[in-house]
Design a protein around this motif. Structure first.
Motif, PDB file in Angstrom:
ATOM      1  N   ASP A 218       0.821  -1.210   0.000  1.00 43.17           N
ATOM      2  CA  ASP A 218       0.000   0.000   0.000  1.00 43.17           C
ATOM      3  C   ASP A 218       0.854   1.259   0.000  1.00 43.17           C
ATOM      4  O   ASP A 218       0.361   2.364  -0.252  1.00 43.17           O
ATOM      5  CB  ASP A 218      -0.914   0.022   1.225  1.00 43.17           C
ATOM      6  CG  ASP A 218      -0.137  -0.043   2.538  1.00 43.17           C
ATOM      7  OD1 ASP A 218       0.956  -0.666   2.550  1.00 43.17           O
ATOM      8  OD2 ASP A 218      -0.598   0.524   3.546  1.00 43.17           O
ATOM      9  N   LEU A 221       4.482   1.066  -4.990  1.00 43.85           N
ATOM     10  CA  LEU A 221       4.082   0.329  -6.182  1.00 43.85           C
ATOM     11  C   LEU A 221       5.325   0.143  -7.045  1.00 43.85           C
ATOM     12  O   LEU A 221       5.953   1.118  -7.461  1.00 43.85           O
ATOM     13  CB  LEU A 221       3.017   1.101  -6.961  1.00 43.85           C
ATOM     14  CG  LEU A 221       2.598   0.492  -8.301  1.00 43.85           C
ATOM     15  CD1 LEU A 221       1.930  -0.863  -8.096  1.00 43.85           C
ATOM     16  CD2 LEU A 221       1.650   1.443  -9.048  1.00 43.85           C
ATOM     17  N   PHE A 242      -3.774   2.274  -7.332  1.00 44.30           N
ATOM     18  CA  PHE A 242      -2.818   2.415  -6.234  1.00 44.30           C
ATOM     19  C   PHE A 242      -2.934   3.792  -5.585  1.00 44.30           C
ATOM     20  O   PHE A 242      -2.795   3.929  -4.369  1.00 44.30           O
ATOM     21  CB  PHE A 242      -1.403   2.204  -6.770  1.00 44.30           C
ATOM     22  CG  PHE A 242      -0.308   2.457  -5.769  1.00 44.30           C
ATOM     23  CD1 PHE A 242      -0.074   1.564  -4.727  1.00 44.30           C
ATOM     24  CD2 PHE A 242       0.495   3.591  -5.865  1.00 44.30           C
ATOM     25  CE1 PHE A 242       0.934   1.786  -3.804  1.00 44.30           C
ATOM     26  CE2 PHE A 242       1.507   3.823  -4.955  1.00 44.30           C
ATOM     27  CZ  PHE A 242       1.726   2.923  -3.918  1.00 44.30           C
TER      28      PHE A 242
END
Length: 329
Positions: A218, A221, A242
């Motif tokens: 989280d 990415l 994302f």
């Protein structure tokens, strides 16, 4: 802004030794800076200074990368994705008149100026949220405030063969502008294999962000340049999800994703006047940022012995990481 004017001073980074550049009339300013909390960020004797309540906000987005791995492209895509409602008309889009590095400022090169006589070129306290920044700093060397905040980081890596060739070409162009001798690919390749680069070794840089993306998906990415080229639609959607701004079904049906991909394409950006002329940084011409953007161009530069040597290093360094690269031969 004069160094004595603290009215709009937000924060900047500088070498501690440069604080001595203040004259007697600036003693109060010097005392203030020395009293500020600071965070080391990876470059020797360089720091972030904290002033007027600014650390990274949870809504901030940082585009991170090794140099020459698709940074310009990813910055453009990220800017277009998060600002698609503000700039729904592509005819007047900022990316048509500004380089993506101007729209997504670098933490180490733009936001925090490394001379005491200059201040940030960007009013970071008044930037429209989500604020977008870029960095080439390794994850381990990022300020603690960035690593511990909930701001999101998008990292892009590229096949190490193409990364090296693009980097070597880029640095030689800059060397010519400074009247420095060009660097032979044989000499420079040996340094690259030893991990000698101004932002650290390729593999350590990549593994730092890869491992963090696994531990905190989280937060980070992790993307590969080649995957983005192969399936832009899927990965643009992935970026939007994302960043908690997924595309709606209506947007997908109306071709918004395709429009963003086309707007940020290498061909489109390279042909823009905003990217053909002018400088990006000191003596770095904007057109240096756009060379070929091809996958596998390294084969035209690296000898078989170079390929063999680098392949062994990559296999050793990335062993057990689950990371691999397609090698076009």
């Amino acid at each position: 802004m004069a160094s004595k004017d603290l009215t709009n001073f937000t924060e900047y980074q500088s070498k501690d030794v440069q604080l001595e550049a203040f004259g007697e009339e600036d003693s109060k300013c010097k005392e203030l800076i020395l009293s500020l909390p600071k965070e080391y960020y990876g470059v020797p004797n360089h720091y972030f200074y904290f002033f007027q309540g600014f650390w990274p906000k949870d809504s901030d987005v940082v585009v991170a990368s090794m140099p020459k791995t698709g940074t310009t492209w990813l910055k453009a895509l990220t800017f277009a994705i998060v600002n698609r409602n503000r700039f729904s008309s592509l005819e007047n889009h900022p990316l048509l008149t500004s380089n993506s590095h101007e729209l997504v400022p670098s933490l180490e090169s733009n936001v925090y100026v490394d001379t005491i006589s200059q201040f940030p070129k960007f009013d970071i306290l008044n930037m429209i949220e989500p604020r977008l920044f870029g960095t080439h700093i390794p994850f381990a060397s990022l300020a603690k405030s960035i690593k511990e905040s909930n701001c999101k980081i998008i990292y892009i890596c590229r096949n190490p063969f193409d990364t090296y060739v693009s980097y070597w070409n880029f640095m030689n162009k800059i060397s010519l502008n400074f009247d420095f001798p060009t660097i032979t690919i044989e000499d420079d390749f040996e340094r690259y294999c030893k991990g000698i680069c101004h932002v650290g070794s390729f593999w350590d840089h990549v593994l730092g962000y890869l491992n963090e993306s696994i531990a905190r998906p989280d937060k980070v990415l992790f993307m590969k340049y080649e995957d983005l080229k192969e399936n832009g639609n899927s990965h643009v959607k992935r970026i939007a999800e994302f960043l908690d701004c997924p595309f709606t079904q209506e947007e997908e049906s109306n071709g918004v994703i395709e429009n963003i991909i086309n707007l940020c394409s290498f061909k489109k950006m390279k042909e823009l006047e905003a990217n053909k002329f002018g400088e990006f940084g000191r003596k770095i011409e904007k057109n240096y940022l756009f060379r070929k953007a091809e996958v596998g161009d390294w084969i035209n530069y690296l000898s078989p012995s170079m390929v063999e040597k680098l392949s062994k290093i990559i296999e050793e360094k990335f062993s057990g990481s689950g990371l691999s690269f397609k090698v076009c031969t």
